[in-house]
Design a protein around this motif. Structure first.
Motif, PDB file in Angstrom:
ATOM      1  N   ARG A 152       0.817  -1.207   0.000  1.00  0.00           N
ATOM      2  CA  ARG A 152       0.000   0.000   0.000  1.00  0.00           C
ATOM      3  C   ARG A 152       0.854   1.262   0.000  1.00  0.00           C
ATOM      4  NH1 ARG A 152      -5.702  -0.189   2.529  1.00  0.00           N
ATOM      5  NH2 ARG A 152      -6.114   2.003   2.258  1.00  0.00           N
ATOM      6  N   ASN A 153       1.932   1.250   0.770  1.00  0.00           N
ATOM      7  CA  ASN A 153       2.747   2.465   0.888  1.00  0.00           C
ATOM      8  C   ASN A 153       3.846   2.576  -0.173  1.00  0.00           C
ATOM      9  OD1 ASN A 153       4.725   0.702   1.724  1.00  0.00           O
ATOM     10  ND2 ASN A 153       4.844   1.458   3.818  1.00  0.00           N
ATOM     11  N   GLY A 154       4.046   1.536  -0.971  1.00  0.00           N
ATOM     12  CA  GLY A 154       5.010   1.612  -2.066  1.00  0.00           C
ATOM     13  C   GLY A 154       6.458   1.616  -1.637  1.00  0.00           C
ATOM     14  N   ARG A 155       6.769   0.915  -0.547  1.00  0.00           N
ATOM     15  CA  ARG A 155       8.137   0.939  -0.043  1.00  0.00           C
ATOM     16  C   ARG A 155       8.777  -0.434   0.081  1.00  0.00           C
ATOM     17  NH1 ARG A 155       8.283   5.739   4.393  1.00  0.00           N
ATOM     18  NH2 ARG A 155       7.370   7.283   3.035  1.00  0.00           N
ATOM     19  N   GLN A 156       8.227  -1.429  -0.563  1.00  0.00           N
ATOM     20  CA  GLN A 156       8.807  -2.766  -0.458  1.00  0.00           C
ATOM     21  C   GLN A 156      10.158  -2.799  -1.172  1.00  0.00           C
ATOM     22  OE1 GLN A 156       6.259  -5.904  -1.817  1.00  0.00           O
ATOM     23  NE2 GLN A 156       7.798  -7.475  -1.495  1.00  0.00           N
ATOM     24  N   GLN A 157      11.190  -3.210  -0.443  1.00  0.00           N
ATOM     25  CA  GLN A 157      12.536  -3.258  -1.000  1.00  0.00           C
ATOM     26  C   GLN A 157      13.121  -4.659  -1.011  1.00  0.00           C
ATOM     27  OE1 GLN A 157      15.233  -0.470   0.843  1.00  0.00           O
ATOM     28  NE2 GLN A 157      13.517   0.770   1.532  1.00  0.00           N
ATOM     29  N   TYR A 158      12.556  -5.541  -0.212  1.00  0.00           N
ATOM     30  CA  TYR A 158      13.142  -6.864  -0.009  1.00  0.00           C
ATOM     31  C   TYR A 158      12.208  -7.946  -0.528  1.00  0.00           C
ATOM     32  CZ  TYR A 158      16.145  -4.087   2.929  1.00  0.00           C
ATOM     33  OH  TYR A 158      17.006  -3.123   3.368  1.00  0.00           O
ATOM     34  N   CYS A 159      12.816  -9.031  -0.965  1.00  0.00           N
ATOM     35  CA  CYS A 159      12.036 -10.134  -1.524  1.00  0.00           C
ATOM     36  C   CYS A 159      11.358 -10.971  -0.443  1.00  0.00           C
ATOM     37  CB  CYS A 159      12.923 -11.016  -2.393  1.00  0.00           C
ATOM     38  SG  CYS A 159      14.179 -11.931  -1.459  1.00  0.00           S
ATOM     39  N   SER A 160      11.863 -10.889   0.773  1.00  0.00           N
ATOM     40  CA  SER A 160      11.339 -11.735   1.843  1.00  0.00           C
ATOM     41  C   SER A 160      11.631 -11.098   3.197  1.00  0.00           C
ATOM     42  CB  SER A 160      11.993 -13.112   1.789  1.00  0.00           C
ATOM     43  OG  SER A 160      13.387 -12.999   2.074  1.00  0.00           O
ATOM     44  N   VAL A 161      10.962 -11.595   4.206  1.00  0.00           N
ATOM     45  CA  VAL A 161      11.234 -11.161   5.582  1.00  0.00           C
ATOM     46  C   VAL A 161      12.668 -11.520   5.949  1.00  0.00           C
ATOM     47  CG1 VAL A 161      10.598 -11.538   7.998  1.00  0.00           C
ATOM     48  CG2 VAL A 161       8.819 -11.303   6.258  1.00  0.00           C
ATOM     49  N   ARG A 162      13.127 -12.652   5.484  1.00  0.00           N
ATOM     50  CA  ARG A 162      14.503 -13.084   5.780  1.00  0.00           C
ATOM     51  C   ARG A 162      15.533 -12.059   5.291  1.00  0.00           C
ATOM     52  NH1 ARG A 162      17.290 -18.770   3.899  1.00  0.00           N
ATOM     53  NH2 ARG A 162      19.212 -18.449   5.049  1.00  0.00           N
ATOM     54  N   CYS A 163      15.376 -11.595   4.065  1.00  0.00           N
ATOM     55  CA  CYS A 163      16.314 -10.594   3.529  1.00  0.00           C
ATOM     56  C   CYS A 163      16.169  -9.268   4.265  1.00  0.00           C
ATOM     57  CB  CYS A 163      16.101 -10.405   2.028  1.00  0.00           C
ATOM     58  SG  CYS A 163      16.926 -11.655   1.029  1.00  0.00           S
ATOM     59  N   ALA A 164      14.958  -8.862   4.588  1.00  0.00           N
ATOM     60  CA  ALA A 164      14.749  -7.620   5.331  1.00  0.00           C
ATOM     61  C   ALA A 164      15.407  -7.696   6.704  1.00  0.00           C
ATOM     62  CB  ALA A 164      13.257  -7.325   5.461  1.00  0.00           C
ATOM     63  N   ASN A 165      15.261  -8.838   7.368  1.00  0.00           N
ATOM     64  CA  ASN A 165      15.882  -9.011   8.682  1.00  0.00           C
ATOM     65  C   ASN A 165      17.402  -8.991   8.596  1.00  0.00           C
ATOM     66  OD1 ASN A 165      13.440  -9.120  10.000  1.00  0.00           O
ATOM     67  ND2 ASN A 165      13.373 -11.350  10.083  1.00  0.00           N
ATOM     68  N   ARG A 166      17.941  -9.645   7.578  1.00  0.00           N
ATOM     69  CA  ARG A 166      19.392  -9.668   7.392  1.00  0.00           C
ATOM     70  C   ARG A 166      19.923  -8.244   7.200  1.00  0.00           C
ATOM     71  NH1 ARG A 166      19.265 -13.400   3.645  1.00  0.00           N
ATOM     72  NH2 ARG A 166      19.777 -12.072   1.889  1.00  0.00           N
ATOM     73  N   ALA A 167      19.215  -7.449   6.422  1.00  0.00           N
ATOM     74  CA  ALA A 167      19.628  -6.058   6.195  1.00  0.00           C
ATOM     75  C   ALA A 167      19.499  -5.238   7.479  1.00  0.00           C
ATOM     76  CB  ALA A 167      18.789  -5.442   5.079  1.00  0.00           C
ATOM     77  N   ALA A 168      18.450  -5.469   8.245  1.00  0.00           N
ATOM     78  CA  ALA A 168      18.279  -4.740   9.510  1.00  0.00           C
ATOM     79  C   ALA A 168      19.396  -5.071  10.492  1.00  0.00           C
ATOM     80  CB  ALA A 168      16.916  -5.069  10.120  1.00  0.00           C
ATOM     81  N   VAL A 169      19.801  -6.320  10.549  1.00  0.00           N
ATOM     82  CA  VAL A 169      20.910  -6.716  11.419  1.00  0.00           C
ATOM     83  C   VAL A 169      22.195  -6.032  10.970  1.00  0.00           C
ATOM     84  CG1 VAL A 169      22.373  -8.677  12.081  1.00  0.00           C
ATOM     85  CG2 VAL A 169      19.878  -8.890  12.173  1.00  0.00           C
ATOM     86  N   ARG A 170      22.428  -5.971   9.657  1.00  0.00           N
ATOM     87  CA  ARG A 170      23.627  -5.280   9.148  1.00  0.00           C
ATOM     88  C   ARG A 170      23.617  -3.803   9.546  1.00  0.00           C
ATOM     89  NH1 ARG A 170      23.249  -8.579   4.495  1.00  0.00           N
ATOM     90  NH2 ARG A 170      21.896  -7.090   3.477  1.00  0.00           N
ATOM     91  N   ARG A 171      22.463  -3.144   9.395  1.00  0.00           N
ATOM     92  CA  ARG A 171      22.372  -1.728   9.775  1.00  0.00           C
ATOM     93  C   ARG A 171      22.598  -1.548  11.273  1.00  0.00           C
ATOM     94  NH1 ARG A 171      17.954  -2.129   6.373  1.00  0.00           N
ATOM     95  NH2 ARG A 171      16.518  -2.058   8.137  1.00  0.00           N
ATOM     96  N   HIS A 172      22.012  -2.421  12.069  1.00  0.00           N
ATOM     97  CA  HIS A 172      22.170  -2.359  13.523  1.00  0.00           C
ATOM     98  C   HIS A 172      23.642  -2.522  13.915  1.00  0.00           C
ATOM     99  CE1 HIS A 172      21.241  -2.964  17.758  1.00  0.00           C
ATOM    100  NE2 HIS A 172      21.995  -4.044  17.722  1.00  0.00           N
TER     101      HIS A 172
END
Length: 185
Positions: A152-172
Protein backbone atom coordinates in the motif's frame (compact mmCIF):
# COMPACT_ATOMS: atom_id res chain seq x y z
CA UNK A 1 -16.29 -6.76 -16.00
CA UNK A 2 -12.61 -6.90 -15.04
CA UNK A 3 -10.95 -3.59 -15.85
CA UNK A 4 -7.40 -4.83 -15.30
CA UNK A 5 -7.08 -8.60 -15.55
CA UNK A 6 -3.42 -8.27 -16.57
CA UNK A 7 -2.10 -6.15 -13.73
CA UNK A 8 -1.02 -7.62 -10.46
CA UNK A 9 -1.32 -11.34 -11.21
CA UNK A 10 0.70 -11.02 -14.43
CA UNK A 11 3.60 -9.15 -12.86
CA UNK A 12 3.56 -11.49 -9.83
CA UNK A 13 3.62 -14.46 -12.23
CA UNK A 14 6.66 -12.91 -13.92
CA UNK A 15 8.31 -12.42 -10.53
CA UNK A 16 7.65 -16.05 -9.64
CA UNK A 17 9.06 -17.33 -12.94
CA UNK A 18 12.12 -15.08 -12.64
CA UNK A 19 12.86 -16.05 -9.05
CA UNK A 20 12.24 -19.79 -9.45
CA UNK A 21 12.20 -20.85 -13.09
CA UNK A 22 10.37 -24.19 -13.61
CA UNK A 23 12.18 -27.28 -14.88
CA UNK A 24 10.00 -27.88 -17.96
CA UNK A 25 7.09 -26.59 -20.03
CA UNK A 26 4.49 -28.51 -18.02
CA UNK A 27 5.71 -26.89 -14.82
CA UNK A 28 5.51 -23.45 -16.46
CA UNK A 29 1.88 -24.11 -17.39
CA UNK A 30 1.21 -25.31 -13.84
CA UNK A 31 2.69 -22.06 -12.53
CA UNK A 32 0.41 -20.03 -14.82
CA UNK A 33 -2.54 -21.94 -13.33
CA UNK A 34 -1.30 -21.13 -9.81
CA UNK A 35 -1.53 -17.44 -10.74
CA UNK A 36 -5.02 -17.66 -12.21
CA UNK A 37 -4.54 -18.22 -15.94
CA UNK A 38 -7.20 -20.63 -17.18
CA UNK A 39 -6.68 -20.65 -20.93
CA UNK A 40 -5.24 -23.54 -22.92
CA UNK A 41 -1.90 -22.99 -24.61
CA UNK A 42 -0.91 -24.16 -28.08
CA UNK A 43 2.12 -26.41 -27.63
CA UNK A 44 5.22 -25.45 -29.59
CA UNK A 45 8.67 -26.99 -29.81
CA UNK A 46 11.12 -25.39 -27.44
CA UNK A 47 8.48 -23.78 -25.19
CA UNK A 48 10.72 -24.04 -22.12
CA UNK A 49 13.67 -22.29 -23.75
CA UNK A 50 11.49 -19.66 -25.38
CA UNK A 51 9.81 -18.81 -22.07
CA UNK A 52 13.26 -18.54 -20.50
CA UNK A 53 14.01 -15.97 -23.25
CA UNK A 54 10.82 -14.07 -22.40
CA UNK A 55 11.95 -13.95 -18.78
CA UNK A 56 15.42 -12.79 -19.78
CA UNK A 57 13.86 -9.93 -21.73
CA UNK A 58 11.63 -9.08 -18.76
CA UNK A 59 14.64 -9.03 -16.44
CA UNK A 60 16.19 -6.35 -18.64
CA UNK A 61 13.13 -4.23 -17.80
CA UNK A 62 13.53 -5.05 -14.09
CA UNK A 63 17.22 -4.10 -14.19
CA UNK A 64 16.83 -0.91 -16.23
CA UNK A 65 18.98 1.78 -14.65
CA UNK A 66 16.51 4.62 -15.17
CA UNK A 67 12.80 5.09 -15.77
CA UNK A 68 12.96 6.19 -19.42
CA UNK A 69 15.09 3.16 -20.27
CA UNK A 70 12.60 0.91 -18.46
CA UNK A 71 9.73 2.46 -20.42
CA UNK A 72 11.53 2.09 -23.75
CA UNK A 73 12.31 -1.59 -23.11
CA UNK A 74 8.76 -2.27 -22.01
CA UNK A 75 7.30 -0.42 -24.99
CA UNK A 76 9.43 -2.55 -27.31
CA UNK A 77 8.20 -5.72 -25.60
CA UNK A 78 4.58 -4.68 -25.93
CA UNK A 79 5.02 -3.68 -29.57
CA UNK A 80 6.50 -7.09 -30.35
CA UNK A 81 4.01 -9.13 -28.37
CA UNK A 82 0.63 -7.51 -28.18
CA UNK A 83 -2.27 -7.11 -30.57
CA UNK A 84 -5.25 -4.80 -30.62
CA UNK A 85 -7.22 -5.22 -27.40
CA UNK A 86 -10.38 -7.26 -27.80
CA UNK A 87 -13.21 -8.33 -25.57
CA UNK A 88 -13.43 -11.99 -24.73
CA UNK A 89 -15.29 -14.29 -22.36
CA UNK A 90 -13.95 -17.73 -21.53
CA UNK A 91 -13.67 -20.22 -18.70
CA UNK A 92 -16.30 -18.45 -16.61
CA UNK A 93 -14.07 -15.41 -16.05
CA UNK A 94 -16.57 -12.87 -17.31
CA UNK A 95 -15.93 -10.32 -20.02
CA UNK A 96 -12.41 -8.98 -20.09
CA UNK A 97 -9.75 -7.69 -22.47
CA UNK A 98 -7.07 -9.73 -24.20
CA UNK A 99 -4.05 -7.94 -25.62
CA UNK A 100 -2.95 -10.82 -27.83
CA UNK A 101 -4.11 -12.88 -30.77
CA UNK A 102 -5.84 -16.23 -30.43
CA UNK A 103 -4.01 -19.58 -30.58
CA UNK A 104 -0.58 -18.35 -29.65
CA UNK A 105 1.97 -20.62 -28.03
CA UNK A 106 2.99 -20.40 -24.39
CA UNK A 107 5.94 -18.05 -24.89
CA UNK A 108 3.95 -15.63 -27.06
CA UNK A 109 1.06 -15.54 -24.59
CA UNK A 110 3.37 -14.99 -21.62
CA UNK A 111 5.29 -12.23 -23.42
CA UNK A 112 2.01 -10.39 -24.10
CA UNK A 113 0.47 -10.97 -20.67
CA UNK A 114 3.63 -10.14 -18.75
CA UNK A 115 4.50 -7.04 -20.77
CA UNK A 116 0.99 -5.57 -20.56
CA UNK A 117 0.68 -6.59 -16.90
CA UNK A 118 3.99 -4.97 -16.08
CA UNK A 119 3.02 -1.79 -17.92
CA UNK A 120 -0.28 -1.63 -16.03
CA UNK A 121 1.49 -2.27 -12.73
CA UNK A 122 4.09 0.43 -13.34
CA UNK A 123 1.58 3.02 -14.55
CA UNK A 124 -0.94 2.43 -11.78
CA UNK A 125 1.44 1.77 -8.87
CA UNK A 126 4.55 3.69 -9.96
CA UNK A 127 7.40 3.06 -12.38
CA UNK A 128 9.81 2.58 -9.47
CA UNK A 129 7.88 -0.38 -8.01
CA UNK A 130 9.88 -3.10 -9.70
CA UNK A 131 13.47 -4.09 -9.05
CA UNK A 132 15.89 -6.43 -7.32
CA UNK A 133 16.00 -7.22 -3.62
CA UNK A 134 17.80 -4.44 -1.74
CA UNK A 135 19.63 -7.00 0.39
CA UNK A 136 21.75 -7.85 -2.66
CA UNK A 137 23.20 -4.34 -2.68
CA UNK A 138 25.24 -5.11 0.44
CA UNK A 139 28.76 -6.48 -0.09
CA UNK A 140 28.71 -10.26 0.16
CA UNK A 141 24.92 -10.63 -0.04
CA UNK A 142 24.07 -12.67 -3.11
CA UNK A 143 20.29 -12.13 -3.23
CA UNK A 144 19.25 -11.13 -6.73
CA UNK A 145 15.55 -12.00 -6.48
CA UNK A 146 13.01 -9.76 -8.17
CA UNK A 147 10.77 -7.58 -6.00
CA UNK A 148 7.38 -6.47 -7.29
CA UNK A 149 6.12 -3.84 -4.89
CA UNK A 150 2.39 -4.33 -4.35
CA UNK A 151 2.36 -2.79 -0.88
CA UNK A 152 0.00 0.00 0.00
CA UNK A 153 2.75 2.47 0.89
CA UNK A 154 5.01 1.61 -2.07
CA UNK A 155 8.14 0.94 -0.04
CA UNK A 156 8.81 -2.77 -0.46
CA UNK A 157 12.54 -3.26 -1.00
CA UNK A 158 13.14 -6.86 -0.01
CA UNK A 159 12.04 -10.13 -1.52
CA UNK A 160 11.34 -11.74 1.84
CA UNK A 161 11.23 -11.16 5.58
CA UNK A 162 14.50 -13.08 5.78
CA UNK A 163 16.31 -10.59 3.53
CA UNK A 164 14.75 -7.62 5.33
CA UNK A 165 15.88 -9.01 8.68
CA UNK A 166 19.39 -9.67 7.39
CA UNK A 167 19.63 -6.06 6.19
CA UNK A 168 18.28 -4.74 9.51
CA UNK A 169 20.91 -6.72 11.42
CA UNK A 170 23.63 -5.28 9.15
CA UNK A 171 22.37 -1.73 9.77
CA UNK A 172 22.17 -2.36 13.52
CA UNK A 173 25.70 -3.74 13.67
CA UNK A 174 27.03 -0.86 11.57
CA UNK A 175 25.51 1.70 13.96
CA UNK A 176 27.14 0.11 16.99
CA UNK A 177 30.48 -0.58 15.33
CA UNK A 178 30.87 2.97 14.03
CA UNK A 179 31.02 4.66 17.51
CA UNK A 180 33.46 2.03 18.77
CA UNK A 181 35.77 2.65 15.82
CA UNK A 182 35.56 6.46 16.26
CA UNK A 183 36.58 6.27 19.92
CA UNK A 184 39.84 4.48 19.10
CA UNK A 185 42.96 6.69 18.91
Amino acid sequence: MHLNPYGEYAVLLAQSLANDFPQDGAAIIERTRDFGMTMDFTAAPGDHGRVRGVMGDWLEIVDAAEHHQRAALLNAQMAAATAYPRLTEHDGEGWHLHYRDENQDLAQVLRAVISVGTALHLTTRGIHRLGRCAAGEAPGDLCQRVVVDVTRNGRQQYCSVRCANRAAVRRHRARFQAPAQQSRP
